[in-house]
Design a protein around this motif. Sequence first.
Motif, short mmCIF file in Angstrom:
data_model
loop_
_atom_site.label_atom_id
_atom_site.label_comp_id
_atom_site.label_asym_id
_atom_site.label_seq_id
_atom_site.Cartn_x
_atom_site.Cartn_y
_atom_site.Cartn_z
N GLN A 29 -11.99 5.70 -1.08
CA GLN A 29 -11.87 4.24 -1.20
C GLN A 29 -12.93 3.79 -2.19
OE1 GLN A 29 -11.28 1.51 1.92
NE2 GLN A 29 -9.22 2.31 1.75
N LEU A 64 -7.59 8.52 -8.66
CA LEU A 64 -8.15 7.34 -7.98
C LEU A 64 -8.88 6.43 -8.97
CD1 LEU A 64 -9.04 5.70 -5.49
CD2 LEU A 64 -10.86 7.36 -5.11
N GLN A 84 -7.48 -2.94 6.25
CA GLN A 84 -7.33 -3.77 5.04
C GLN A 84 -5.94 -4.40 4.98
OE1 GLN A 84 -8.46 -0.69 2.31
NE2 GLN A 84 -10.62 -0.83 2.93
N VAL A 115 -11.14 -4.02 -2.67
CA VAL A 115 -10.68 -2.63 -2.77
C VAL A 115 -10.18 -2.40 -4.20
CG1 VAL A 115 -9.14 -0.86 -1.84
CG2 VAL A 115 -9.97 -2.71 -0.35
N CYS A 141 -9.70 2.38 7.66
CA CYS A 141 -10.02 1.32 6.68
C CYS A 141 -8.76 0.86 5.98
CB CYS A 141 -11.02 1.85 5.64
SG CYS A 141 -12.71 1.92 6.24
N GLU A 142 -7.93 1.80 5.56
CA GLU A 142 -6.67 1.42 4.90
C GLU A 142 -5.84 0.53 5.81
OE1 GLU A 142 -4.05 4.25 3.22
OE2 GLU A 142 -5.62 5.40 2.24
N ARG A 178 0.83 -1.21 0.00
CA ARG A 178 0.00 0.00 0.00
C ARG A 178 0.87 1.26 0.00
NH1 ARG A 178 -2.55 3.34 -1.45
NH2 ARG A 178 -4.15 4.57 -0.44
N ALA A 222 -7.60 2.95 -3.67
CA ALA A 222 -7.55 3.68 -2.40
C ALA A 222 -6.56 4.82 -2.58
CB ALA A 222 -7.11 2.76 -1.27
N ARG A 223 -6.98 6.00 -2.16
CA ARG A 223 -6.10 7.16 -2.30
C ARG A 223 -6.36 8.11 -1.14
NH1 ARG A 223 -2.75 9.27 -6.00
NH2 ARG A 223 -2.68 11.54 -6.15
N LEU A 235 -14.78 0.69 -3.63
CA LEU A 235 -15.00 -0.69 -3.17
C LEU A 235 -16.04 -1.39 -4.04
CD1 LEU A 235 -15.40 0.25 0.63
CD2 LEU A 235 -13.28 -0.46 -0.53
N ILE A 262 -11.56 6.63 6.95
CA ILE A 262 -10.88 6.21 5.70
C ILE A 262 -9.47 5.71 6.01
CG2 ILE A 262 -9.97 7.03 3.48
CD1 ILE A 262 -12.83 7.30 3.10
N SER A 263 -8.74 6.45 6.85
CA SER A 263 -7.38 6.00 7.22
C SER A 263 -7.45 4.67 7.97
CB SER A 263 -6.69 7.05 8.10
OG SER A 263 -6.39 8.19 7.34
#
Lengths: 330, 330
Positions: free
Chosen positions: B323, B237, B123, B180, B119-120, A130, B183-184, B325, B116-117
Amino acid sequence: MKFTIVGSGRHLPERVVLSTEVDQHFNLEPGETQRRTGIAKRHFYDEGTSKLAAKAVTAALNDAQLTYQDLDLLICASGTFEQPIPCTASLIAEHFLAEDHPIPCFDVNATCLSFISACEIAQSFLTTGRYSTILIVSAEAGDDALDPEEFESSALIGNASAAFIFSTAKQPKAQYDVEVLGARFMTYPEYAHAAEIKAGGSADFIPENEQDRYFHMDGFELIKAMRRKLPDFLSDLLAEAQVEIKAIDFVVPHQASGPGMKIAGRLAKFSDKQLINIIEETGNTIAASIPFTFEYLLKREEEFKEKIVLLLGTGAGMSIGGQLLRISRR
Amino acid sequence: MKFTIVGSGRHLPERVVLSTEVDQHFNLEPGETQRRTGIAKRHFYDEGTSKLAAKAVTAALNDAQLTYQDLDLLICASGTFEQPIPCTASLIAEHFLAEDHPIPCFDVNATCLSFISACEIAQSFLTTGRYSTILIVSAEAGDDALDPEEFESSALIGNASAAFIFSTAKQPKAQYDVEVLGARFMTYPEYAHAAEIKAGGSADFIPENEQDRYFHMDGFELIKAMRRKLPDFLSDLLAEAQVEIKAIDFVVPHQASGPGMKIAGRLAKFSDKQLINIIEETGNTIAASIPFTFEYLLKREEEFKEKIVLLLGTGAGMSIGGQLLRISRR
């Protein structure tokens, strides 16, 4: 999991506060504060967390022979913050605006163990691809939150910053190859209030009693928690990694307090040779403590071949975190 | 990367503040605040962030048909906090002390984009196997920080909580398979002070001016930043994910403000059908906004087969996170 250390840096601010000044304030015999805490001096910084962080970031970039443009993620892993909003990582990035290189920025907070949590995150990010060049910086400039009338609060905490740049094995400038032999992190919320700042958040935003804005800790309770939880935590971590205590070359503990480290060392049966103890020169620098001590160790040892290093600490929450790493200089 | 959603839950506190009350306070025509903000009402909570978070956690566990003992990591992903020390995740875990199940707890903070962070991070943890059942909870009970004399501050922000339990494909109770596609996340620190609380951290711990403890935002500057940065961010993205805008079924935006979402929608060329807009009923709930809206969408749609969902938002810092998805109900 494997990763590399490309570079690291640390910074101690200039302004020194001697433990003999604490002796005077509390009408103690000269040397009594150092005897109780193991601390001779601490350093204080008055210009904000992000500026202190930026000094360690610059040192780490120089050590890595990288520029800010080489980074693709900035994690701030501190126990205190510069402003409640935005996150401190953004404010650190602001010091590198001239580089014109926007990267993702966020904060990770596990109080004194923030660096350990950020390491776990970075290791997984590097493994999944990532992100590939990750800067973690811990900086503490939180001396305003110390209660000048409470000995434990005002005698222990110092300011410092430390930064690490992690990457994958492919990074040609990497200085160290690292294998994660074991990683463990655990929170025991029955001790959540043994070290805290009560007010300033949603619990009590602007308190009637300004004392509630200060850091308070119950050292006795924290040591009790450590006695109860640390031995099992450590044996689980070592069992997972299949490493024996005597195989560990260096233990990098959170420099919580002189007596705290001694008790932890005895509980864990670490030898004085294994334990890296620099609290005399820095005090407890909250989340900066572990990366600062780790960076000190890396710079101290000329040869660093197949060394087994344990990063280990306790933090408010109350949490215990550990990372058992096999590290080789390239 | 692939993962699963095992369950999710959300909570809106009972106490309602109508936008017509804001009209009265600022001597505006009835309906003017709603016209300017898109918000009819917000909900406020007075019992602290962690208790509000715990309500969403319990809802998510029930939805997942899991117990607290099934979790192996708790991430609190909020923009505000309950106490400066310890991290809010520990205080949330304290509400589940009776479960006698210690797990690692830490906070992730990217202001409105904290989810969001997180989630990254989750994942990557699931992909590497570091953790296998991860709870992310975002809760905001930060209405004390609103400046009652500033329209933007006092008209927009509401309280809410939302929680998600993520796991791997192996989890038999998983309700949704998620891939995913892209993701950005990007931080543009030139706008770091466009939305902020200046005081309360190391920058200005106990300020002379109590106003500096309040949240202030420069809506004009933030919209300028969004115009400059959002189109390129989004096209990067989508290009990475090889997905076209019209292929997106649902956009779950940060419910920042009615006009802000409209401008973002136009900039990005989203249709009204794609955009999930629930700000009328909630206000801007800071970091809870994206997971709350995402959970609302999941519960709203009976069928959820091969849907492409974009989580997207801007946050103080200033950051943009997204993200993309692909989600299928099992």
